[in-house]
Design an enzyme around this catalytic site. Structure first.
Site, PDB file in Angstrom:
ATOM      1  N   CYS A 111      98.522 -87.716  59.084  1.00 34.64           N
ATOM      2  CA  CYS A 111      99.932 -88.117  59.113  1.00 34.64           C
ATOM      3  C   CYS A 111     100.121 -89.618  58.895  1.00 34.64           C
ATOM      4  O   CYS A 111     101.255 -90.076  58.749  1.00 34.64           O
ATOM      5  CB  CYS A 111     100.568 -87.684  60.423  1.00 34.64           C
ATOM      6  SG  CYS A 111     100.396 -85.921  60.693  1.00 34.64           S
ATOM      7  N   HIS A 251     106.620 -91.562  61.161  1.00 28.50           N
ATOM      8  CA  HIS A 251     106.193 -90.189  60.862  1.00 28.50           C
ATOM      9  C   HIS A 251     107.001 -89.231  61.734  1.00 28.50           C
ATOM     10  O   HIS A 251     107.133 -89.444  62.942  1.00 28.50           O
ATOM     11  CB  HIS A 251     104.693 -90.049  61.124  1.00 28.50           C
ATOM     12  CG  HIS A 251     104.227 -88.642  61.196  1.00 28.50           C
ATOM     13  ND1 HIS A 251     104.544 -87.714  60.223  1.00 28.50           N
ATOM     14  CD2 HIS A 251     103.491 -87.976  62.129  1.00 28.50           C
ATOM     15  CE1 HIS A 251     104.016 -86.551  60.561  1.00 28.50           C
ATOM     16  NE2 HIS A 251     103.375 -86.679  61.711  1.00 28.50           N
ATOM     17  N   ASN A 281     107.263 -81.141  60.953  1.00 28.17           N
ATOM     18  CA  ASN A 281     106.250 -82.172  60.712  1.00 28.17           C
ATOM     19  C   ASN A 281     105.555 -81.874  59.380  1.00 28.17           C
ATOM     20  O   ASN A 281     104.784 -80.919  59.271  1.00 28.17           O
ATOM     21  CB  ASN A 281     105.249 -82.150  61.876  1.00 28.17           C
ATOM     22  CG  ASN A 281     104.128 -83.158  61.729  1.00 28.17           C
ATOM     23  OD1 ASN A 281     103.907 -83.701  60.653  1.00 28.17           O
ATOM     24  ND2 ASN A 281     103.412 -83.399  62.810  1.00 28.17           N
TER      25      ASN A 281
HETATM   26  N1  ACO Z   1     107.038 -71.294  72.077  1.00 27.44           N
HETATM   27  C1  ACO Z   1     107.167 -71.012  73.386  1.00 27.44           C
HETATM   28  N2  ACO Z   1     106.291 -71.446  74.305  1.00 27.44           N
HETATM   29  C2  ACO Z   1     105.273 -72.206  73.895  1.00 27.44           C
HETATM   30  C3  ACO Z   1     105.080 -72.536  72.539  1.00 27.44           C
HETATM   31  C4  ACO Z   1     106.018 -72.039  71.615  1.00 27.44           C
HETATM   32  N3  ACO Z   1     105.944 -72.312  70.284  1.00 27.44           N
HETATM   33  N4  ACO Z   1     103.982 -73.299  72.427  1.00 27.44           N
HETATM   34  C5  ACO Z   1     103.488 -73.453  73.658  1.00 27.44           C
HETATM   35  N5  ACO Z   1     104.268 -72.794  74.552  1.00 27.44           N
HETATM   36  C6  ACO Z   1     104.116 -72.721  75.998  1.00 27.44           C
HETATM   37  C7  ACO Z   1     102.707 -73.001  76.430  1.00 27.44           C
HETATM   38  O1  ACO Z   1     101.939 -71.824  76.382  1.00 27.44           O
HETATM   39  C8  ACO Z   1     102.919 -73.486  77.850  1.00 27.44           C
HETATM   40  O2  ACO Z   1     103.111 -72.365  78.685  1.00 27.44           O
HETATM   41  P1  ACO Z   1     102.478 -72.326  80.154  1.00 27.44           P
HETATM   42  O3  ACO Z   1     103.088 -73.494  80.887  1.00 27.44           O
HETATM   43  O4  ACO Z   1     102.907 -70.997  80.666  1.00 27.44           O
HETATM   44  O5  ACO Z   1     101.005 -72.484  79.944  1.00 27.44           O
HETATM   45  C9  ACO Z   1     104.257 -74.208  77.794  1.00 27.44           C
HETATM   46  O6  ACO Z   1     104.910 -73.750  76.593  1.00 27.44           O
HETATM   47  C10 ACO Z   1     104.141 -75.717  77.770  1.00 27.44           C
HETATM   48  O7  ACO Z   1     103.236 -76.089  76.764  1.00 27.44           O
HETATM   49  P2  ACO Z   1     102.857 -77.608  76.566  1.00 27.44           P
HETATM   50  O8  ACO Z   1     101.803 -77.710  75.520  1.00 27.44           O
HETATM   51  O9  ACO Z   1     102.570 -78.232  77.906  1.00 27.44           O
HETATM   52  O10 ACO Z   1     104.210 -78.197  76.006  1.00 27.44           O
HETATM   53  P3  ACO Z   1     104.605 -79.707  75.838  1.00 27.44           P
HETATM   54  O11 ACO Z   1     105.836 -79.950  76.615  1.00 27.44           O
HETATM   55  O12 ACO Z   1     103.468 -80.661  75.991  1.00 27.44           O
HETATM   56  O13 ACO Z   1     105.011 -79.748  74.288  1.00 27.44           O
HETATM   57  C11 ACO Z   1     104.196 -80.352  72.096  1.00 27.44           C
HETATM   58  C12 ACO Z   1     104.062 -79.410  73.285  1.00 27.44           C
HETATM   59  C13 ACO Z   1     105.570 -80.174  71.493  1.00 27.44           C
HETATM   60  C14 ACO Z   1     103.146 -79.966  71.050  1.00 27.44           C
HETATM   61  C15 ACO Z   1     103.998 -81.792  72.555  1.00 27.44           C
HETATM   62  O14 ACO Z   1     102.821 -81.924  73.304  1.00 27.44           O
HETATM   63  C16 ACO Z   1     103.932 -82.742  71.387  1.00 27.44           C
HETATM   64  O15 ACO Z   1     104.903 -82.954  70.705  1.00 27.44           O
HETATM   65  N6  ACO Z   1     102.807 -83.394  71.179  1.00 27.44           N
HETATM   66  C17 ACO Z   1     102.640 -84.303  70.064  1.00 27.44           C
HETATM   67  C18 ACO Z   1     102.178 -83.555  68.858  1.00 27.44           C
HETATM   68  C19 ACO Z   1     102.319 -84.408  67.637  1.00 27.44           C
HETATM   69  O16 ACO Z   1     103.183 -85.250  67.556  1.00 27.44           O
HETATM   70  N7  ACO Z   1     101.471 -84.269  66.652  1.00 27.44           N
HETATM   71  C20 ACO Z   1     101.639 -85.160  65.512  1.00 27.44           C
HETATM   72  C21 ACO Z   1     100.477 -85.468  64.906  1.00 27.44           C
HETATM   73  S1  ACO Z   1     100.119 -84.096  63.929  1.00 27.44           S
HETATM   74  C22 ACO Z   1      99.245 -84.639  62.616  1.00 27.44           C
HETATM   75  O17 ACO Z   1      98.835 -85.727  62.563  1.00 27.44           O
HETATM   76  C23 ACO Z   1      98.855 -83.607  61.572  1.00 27.44           C
END
Ligand code: ACO
Length: 326
Positions: A111, A251, A281
């Site tokens: 990214c 990004h 993304n």
């Molecule tokens: N739909 C519903 N529930 C979901 C989903 C989904 N798509 N995905 C995960 N969950 C659930 C999980 O199973 C978890 O359930 P549990 O608590 O029962 O175990 C719950 O939702 C919370 O999951 P978390 O992973 O803790 O959610 P979080 O609030 O951290 O959000 C996210 C996840 C959106 C991915 C966040 O961590 C994030 O944005 N991180 C940054 C990612 C990013 O920016 N990447 C960019 C670089 S990518 C690149 O370079 C190619």
């Protein structure tokens, strides 16, 4: 010698898929995706690969600038989802747009790829050897994700964007700050290929997981730590104050991340452009797609002298920022 951007453009596949449509394929919901990421739609390719998206974006850029493809001096494509390991996407674009047999190569920095590519492209232009150079970011993230993994599949989209550089006597970039830390590489991986040849002992192990894996929380923390510092280092490196920058084009990974970065720098969120709602993304494509959209909406104008910061972050782990004058 220097360079200026004389056109920007984008291309996304036709199929725009809403969160509700995704919820028909997997256990997710519009509410979960929107509240955690700001994403509502993403474009998903049905049969176009990364080179196809890049060729369409390139043709649109050349058309806008009214520059013939034969005039291009080089082509750089940032991508983590190339059609092949070889040929490069850039070589396919060279042929696809009808450019001459010019230097064409890909950059792999996930990214952060577009920022890396623009930095390298600018330095090629600084040599004074080229009249025009094309810098693209393009991805087909839909082929990289595991569609059984709802925690990543909902985040990404397909698309391509880019800019055309023209030789001039002023510098495009006023400052830059580019990094990689492979020590954190496990936080985001995609497309692992293992050694496989007749000398390899059969150990009965499963084939390697090639799908994208991401430690979402880890990446979130990494971005909150590194990106504000990178933006500050870039802007202060040019002898400017953060408030003096007209727009920050980060990004487009997550709307919540934009808010965290803005807060850490005590900047209004309005300084941080966003279109993640529509595209998800798109990795290396997200910054040039955002730039193209802002130019199209007349929120920005080429030749206006406005100062913008572009900043990418992601797999590698990599991160990088550039302060450029339009
Ligand atoms: N739909 C519903 N529930 C979901 C989903 C989904 N798509 N995905 C995960 N969950 C659930 C999980 O199973 C978890 O359930 P549990 O608590 O029962 O175990 C719950 O939702 C919370 O999951 P978390 O992973 O803790 O959610 P979080 O609030 O951290 O959000 C996210 C996840 C959106 C991915 C966040 O961590 C994030 O944005 N991180 C940054 C990612 C990013 O920016 N990447 C960019 C670089 S990518 C690149 O370079 C190619």
């Amino acid at each position: 010698m220097g360079a200026k951007i004389i056109a920007a453009g984008k291309y996304v596949p036709d199929q725009s898929i809403s969160n509700d449509q995704l919820a028909e394929w997997m256990d997710t919901s519009d509410e979960w995706i929107r509240s955690r990421t700001g994403i509502e739609y993403r474009n998903i390719s049905t049969d176009e690969n990364t080179s196809d998206l890049c060729i369409q974006a390139a043709l649109s850029i050349l058309n806008k600038a009214a520059v013939a493809p034969e005039k291009l001096g080089f082509i750089i494509v940032a991508t983590m989802t190339p059609d092949y390991h070889s040929p490069s996407v850039a070589a396919l674009v060279q042929h696809g747009v009808g450019a001459g047999p010019v230097m064409a190569f890909d950059i792999s920095a996930a990214c952060s790829g577009f920022v890396y590519a623009l930095s390298v492209g600018e330095k090629l232009m600084d040599s004074g050897q080229y009249e025009y150079g094309l810098v693209l970011g393009g991805e087909t993230m839909s082929k990289a994700v595991d569609w059984e993994d709802r925690s990543t599949a909902v985040l990404f989209g397909d698309g391509a964007g880019g800019v055309l550089l023209q030789k001039t006597d002023t510098s495009l970039s006023l400052a830059e700050d580019l990094h990689a830390d492979g020590g954190q590489s496990d936080a985001l991986t995609s497309g692992f290929t293992q050694v496989d040849n007749p000398l390899k002992p059969a150990d009965g192990s499963d084939p390697a997981n090639q799908a994208l894996t991401m430690d979402g929380r880890g990446i979130f923390n990494f971005v909150s730590r590194t990106v504000p510092n990178s933006l500050r280092a870039t802007v202060e490196g040019a002898g400017m104050q953060l408030e003096e920058v007209d727009h920050y084009l980060l990004h487009q990974a997550n709307q919540r991340l934009l808010k965290v970065v803005a807060k850490k720098l005590s900047l209004p969120i309005s300084k941080f452009a966003t279109n993640i709602r529509y595209y998800g993304n798109t990795s290396a494509a997200s910054i040039p797609i955002l730039l193209a959209d802002m130019l199209e909406a007349k929120e920005l104008e080429l030749g206006s002298g406005k100062k913008i910061v572009i900043s990418g972050f992601g797999g590698g782990l990599t991160w990088g920022s550039m302060l450029i004058q339009l």
